[in-house]
Design an enzyme around this catalytic site. Sequence first.
Site, short mmCIF file in Angstrom:
data_model
loop_
_atom_site.label_atom_id
_atom_site.label_comp_id
_atom_site.label_asym_id
_atom_site.label_seq_id
_atom_site.Cartn_x
_atom_site.Cartn_y
_atom_site.Cartn_z
N ILE A 95 -6.57 75.88 22.87
CA ILE A 95 -5.16 75.51 22.99
C ILE A 95 -5.07 74.36 23.97
O ILE A 95 -5.73 74.37 25.02
CB ILE A 95 -4.34 76.72 23.49
N GLU A 96 -4.27 73.39 23.63
CA GLU A 96 -3.98 72.27 24.54
C GLU A 96 -2.50 72.32 24.89
O GLU A 96 -1.66 72.58 24.03
CB GLU A 96 -4.27 70.93 23.85
#
Length: 153
Positions: A137-138
């Site tokens: 996840i960013e």
Amino acid sequence: MNPLLFEKQKNGFEHAKKGALSIRSLNHVSFSVPEPVKTGRFFCDILGFRVVRRPNFNFDGIWLYSYGIQIHLIQGTALERPGTLKPNTDHISFQADDLSSIQNKLDALDIPYLCEFHEAEKLLQLFFKEPHSGIMIEICNCEVFPVEYIDEL
């Protein structure tokens, strides 16, 4: 370079390439995960998603919704994902306004993350993994680097 090739991103689909399929928006992202409930709990507790009703398919999974998109978690074998945080691999990205509070929360929850800062663009990116499936996840302030159409492939 021809200035007509540059165009700032706007809301809506009027900027889709002419002749392309007439789609409206992204509906969902789907991931095969070994434990949909555990992965779903992470997306709900950490990222603020909520479980929503799904059709009675002949396979297990759960659907999540928030921020205008759905995430479908399908019972299955997760893709082989790198054990380390590598920004140049598959990930899902979310924009946020206050990345320092997100860093504080990740620290408080003992969630390891990688922080990348690109000085020229003032772009800040935080990368971390959902622990049960390895989905990366960013969270970023990506609005500081607007989309500019520059050329055709």
